[in-house]
Design an enzyme around this catalytic site. Structure first.
Site, PDB file in Angstrom:
ATOM      1  N   THR A  46      -5.817 -40.233  50.414  1.00 27.35           N
ATOM      2  CA  THR A  46      -6.485 -38.940  50.506  1.00 27.35           C
ATOM      3  C   THR A  46      -7.503 -38.937  51.634  1.00 27.35           C
ATOM      4  O   THR A  46      -8.069 -39.968  51.984  1.00 27.35           O
ATOM      5  CB  THR A  46      -7.247 -38.627  49.198  1.00 27.35           C
ATOM      6  OG1 THR A  46      -8.279 -39.600  49.027  1.00 27.35           O
ATOM      7  CG2 THR A  46      -6.332 -38.662  47.998  1.00 27.35           C
ATOM      8  N   VAL A  77     -10.936 -30.266  45.197  1.00 25.46           N
ATOM      9  CA  VAL A  77      -9.644 -30.274  44.506  1.00 25.46           C
ATOM     10  C   VAL A  77      -8.596 -30.875  45.436  1.00 25.46           C
ATOM     11  O   VAL A  77      -8.259 -30.287  46.459  1.00 25.46           O
ATOM     12  CB  VAL A  77      -9.216 -28.855  44.086  1.00 25.46           C
ATOM     13  CG1 VAL A  77      -7.863 -28.902  43.372  1.00 25.46           C
ATOM     14  CG2 VAL A  77     -10.271 -28.212  43.196  1.00 25.46           C
ATOM     15  N   THR A  79      -6.757 -34.307  44.004  1.00 25.09           N
ATOM     16  CA  THR A  79      -5.947 -35.200  43.169  1.00 25.09           C
ATOM     17  C   THR A  79      -5.829 -34.715  41.735  1.00 25.09           C
ATOM     18  O   THR A  79      -5.131 -35.341  40.932  1.00 25.09           O
ATOM     19  CB  THR A  79      -6.560 -36.619  43.159  1.00 25.09           C
ATOM     20  OG1 THR A  79      -7.901 -36.539  42.675  1.00 25.09           O
ATOM     21  CG2 THR A  79      -6.559 -37.219  44.553  1.00 25.09           C
ATOM     22  N   ARG A 227     -28.285 -68.462  35.059  1.00 23.08           N
ATOM     23  CA  ARG A 227     -27.893 -69.746  34.477  1.00 23.08           C
ATOM     24  C   ARG A 227     -28.034 -69.712  32.961  1.00 23.08           C
ATOM     25  O   ARG A 227     -27.233 -70.279  32.233  1.00 23.08           O
ATOM     26  CB  ARG A 227     -28.740 -70.885  35.051  1.00 23.08           C
ATOM     27  CG  ARG A 227     -28.394 -71.227  36.500  1.00 23.08           C
ATOM     28  CD  ARG A 227     -29.062 -72.523  36.925  1.00 23.08           C
ATOM     29  NE  ARG A 227     -30.512 -72.440  36.840  1.00 23.08           N
ATOM     30  CZ  ARG A 227     -31.292 -73.417  36.386  1.00 23.08           C
ATOM     31  NH1 ARG A 227     -30.752 -74.538  35.945  1.00 23.08           N
ATOM     32  NH2 ARG A 227     -32.611 -73.266  36.357  1.00 23.08           N
ATOM     33  N   GLY A 319     -47.704 -73.022  37.572  1.00 22.89           N
ATOM     34  CA  GLY A 319     -46.339 -72.575  37.289  1.00 22.89           C
ATOM     35  C   GLY A 319     -46.227 -71.094  37.020  1.00 22.89           C
ATOM     36  O   GLY A 319     -45.242 -70.636  36.421  1.00 22.89           O
ATOM     37  N   ASN A 432     -52.679 -57.755  20.506  1.00 29.07           N
ATOM     38  CA  ASN A 432     -53.980 -57.139  20.768  1.00 29.07           C
ATOM     39  C   ASN A 432     -54.579 -57.709  22.051  1.00 29.07           C
ATOM     40  O   ASN A 432     -54.521 -58.918  22.264  1.00 29.07           O
ATOM     41  CB  ASN A 432     -54.942 -57.397  19.606  1.00 29.07           C
ATOM     42  CG  ASN A 432     -54.589 -56.608  18.363  1.00 29.07           C
ATOM     43  OD1 ASN A 432     -54.351 -55.422  18.411  1.00 29.07           O
ATOM     44  ND2 ASN A 432     -54.573 -57.288  17.201  1.00 29.07           N
ATOM     45  N   HIS A 538     -46.190 -54.346  23.589  1.00 35.64           N
ATOM     46  CA  HIS A 538     -45.616 -55.363  22.703  1.00 35.64           C
ATOM     47  C   HIS A 538     -44.382 -56.013  23.330  1.00 35.64           C
ATOM     48  O   HIS A 538     -43.830 -55.496  24.272  1.00 35.64           O
ATOM     49  CB  HIS A 538     -45.229 -54.739  21.357  1.00 35.64           C
ATOM     50  CG  HIS A 538     -46.400 -54.226  20.588  1.00 35.64           C
ATOM     51  ND1 HIS A 538     -46.690 -52.884  20.489  1.00 35.64           N
ATOM     52  CD2 HIS A 538     -47.381 -54.875  19.915  1.00 35.64           C
ATOM     53  CE1 HIS A 538     -47.785 -52.726  19.748  1.00 35.64           C
ATOM     54  NE2 HIS A 538     -48.224 -53.922  19.394  1.00 35.64           N
TER      55      HIS A 538
END
Length: 538
Positions: A46, A77, A79, A227, A319, A432, A538
């Protein structure tokens, strides 16, 4: 009423004789067409795809020759026709279907290679309403779904990354595909159209200001398979939604090994927090460990901001994740590499800083090109058994709140600034949450405790430990402002903060015992303001 299956067994191998190619992303399409031609496959195509294949000198039939109908309405229009969908949906081993094909002159289509209008890209680029609507594909999803439903007989390919596997399968199986291969591609095809429709429905909800639509889907594209998840026995993947928000999902990894599940979660939290601090006002640094800030600070330079953030809890910072609100310069990078750090994320990075960070090849360095807008709208979601909890993003800012002084003493200008700083940080601490701050620097952070008074005590202990580590005469909680992300249910939490040396308090208010808490503040000469806005996390 459910449709009854005729239960015709699916054949294992299907020879590819005719292929329909209709793609928006033309990556690799000519090479695929060449490989199909070498296998003797008839090509139907197409619009632009047809032009690209024909320009390469390959034989290809325009879909209008198959349908007997021209492409109309600017390609809307082309297909959507029985000659196409009959060729995709016909069950080749069903006599009624094959008789219908013969009666109506429908040729079977064995392979469909289709990808969709770039709706997600247009949406992410901020396209206007008419342009975004125009990039909603109709014929593409219809053909994909038809092909995937009839995967017993049709091979459906929606992703250019699958072209090599398709070519190899045809060469290995003498121009045929096996059922298991078609099944996997069909599953991927339905996932693709689901994600596409999700992007469209969510865009409509945003554009029309529908916060909680009747049907809510969340979709994404796999950016990388990890991983493992939070723990090594859990599998995980990182999916991106296409939201054009600066952050870990859109950042470029300049160096370092693959980000882990926990790295991504923590880095997102770090960068969302640092987005609260305008780079035009002051350099700022946030250090995150296990999804909670362990130090946040501003400073006259980025290096100063980093060192001040580190001083709050240098032990926990080991870290951790470091987020910066300005260009990472060489001087700051020199300080950062002295500490073991998992990830650095910044809007920009200087060449000098890149060279310095390169000394630590495992240190991940992410550049985002900008900061997330803390005021922007959006949604967040989390799973629960059997469902999703969806809410709008917490885009409430302290700058947009009318603070109400509720004590006899009003805060000084310095205390007010410390209050606002502490409240910005508390918004990003797990509940908290209690945060002490002084002079644009966190003094102590208490996170995630079941009791607010315990959070206040833990934050004070952290501040005392920091003072010992830094050789300060007293902890920075002395003369600090303290922020609570939710109201004090009793005066005990406030009294703990006062005992630690806090002279000003900022909290939402709204407790049944507000009068008791205010009275305790007045008794100790402490200034207190109410925000009227809670920031549970939370």
């Amino acid at each position: 009423m459910a449709v009854v299956s005729k239960k015709i067994p699916a054949p294992d191998r299907i020879r590819i004789r005719t292929a329909l190619l209709s793609v928006s992303d033309k990556t690799g399409i000519v090479e695929l067409a060449q490989a199909l031609t070498e296998q003797g496959v008839k090509l139907i195509s197409t619009g632009g795809t047809h032009k690209a294949i024909a320009a390469a000198g390959l034989a290809v039939t325009d879909v209008s020759e198959v349908t007997g109908f021209p492409e109309i309405m600017d390609g809307r229009v082309k297909t959507l026709h029985p000659a196409v969908h009959g060729g995709l949906l016909a069950i080749r081993d069903d006599a009624e279907h094959t008789d219908s094909m013969k009666e109506h002159g429908i040729e079977g289509i064995d392979l469909a290679v289709i990808n969709l209008y770039p709706f997600e890209e247009v949406r992410a680029a901020g396209g206007d309403y008419p342009t975004t609507v125009e990039n909603i594909d109709i014929g593409g999803p219809a053909m994909i779904r038809a092909s995937a439903k009839n995967h017993a007989y049709v091979t459906i390919v929606t992703d250019p990354s699958d072209y090599p596997a398709l070519i190899e399968a045809l060469r290995t199986n003498e121009g045929q595909t096996v059922y298991a291969f078609r099944q996997k591609l069909a599953a991927k095809a339905y996932a693709r159209t689901a994600a596409y429709d999700t992007a469209i429905s969510n865009w409509f909800a945003e554009a029309l200001d529908i916060e909680m639509p009747r049907y809510r889907t969340i979709g994404g594209v796999l950016k990388e398979e990890m991983r493992y998840g939070e723990n090594p026995h859990q599998s995980a993947g990182f999916y991106v939604t296409g939201e054009n928000r600066p952050g870990v999902a859109t950042a470029k990894l300049l160096q370092g090994k693959q980000l882990s599940y926990n790295n991504i979660n923590d880095t997102d939290g770090a960068f969302e927090l640092i987005g609260e601090f305008s780079p035009e006002k002051a350099p700022a640094c946030a250090i995150i460990k296990h999804a909670n800030p362990c130090g946040v600070a501003t400073g006259p330079t980025l290096k100063d901001a980093y060192l001040r953030a580190l001083a709050c809890d240098s032990t926990s910072a080991f870290g951790g994740i470091i987020a910066l609100n300005q260009l990472l310069d060489g001087e700051t990078a020199e300080e950062i590499v002295k500490l073991f750090t998992e990830v650095i994320i910044a809007p920009e990075v200087s060449e000098e800083a890149k060279a310095i960070i390169a000394r630590k090849p495992n240190l991940r360095l992410l550049v985002t090109g900008g900061l997330p807008d803390p005021r922007s709208r959006g949604i967040t979601a989390k799973t629960v058994s059997g469902g999703l909890l969806v809410q709008t993003r917490d885009n409430g800012l302290i700058e947009d709140i009318d603070l109400r002084v509720v004590t006899k003493r009003a805060p000084t200008p310095t205390e007010l600034e410390d209050m606002k700083f502490a409240y910005k940080v508390a918004k990003h601490v797990k509940s908290n949450a209690i945060v002490y701050a002084r002079d644009g620097q966190t003094a102590g952070i208490g996170a995630g405790q079941m009791s607010r008074v315990d959070s206040a005590r833990i934050a004070a202990i952290k501040a005392e430990e920091a003072a010992k580590a830094m050789g300060w005469a007293e902890p920075m909680t002395k003369g600090s402002a303290v922020a609570s992300e939710a109201f004090f249910p009793f005066a005990d939490g406030l009294l703990s903060a006062i005992a630690a040396g806090a002279t000003a308090v900022i909290q939402p208010g709204g407790s049944m015992r507000d009068d008791e808490v205010i009275a305790a503040a007045d008794e100790h000469g402490v200034a207190m303001v109410f925000t009227g806005m809670r920031h549970f996390r939370h």
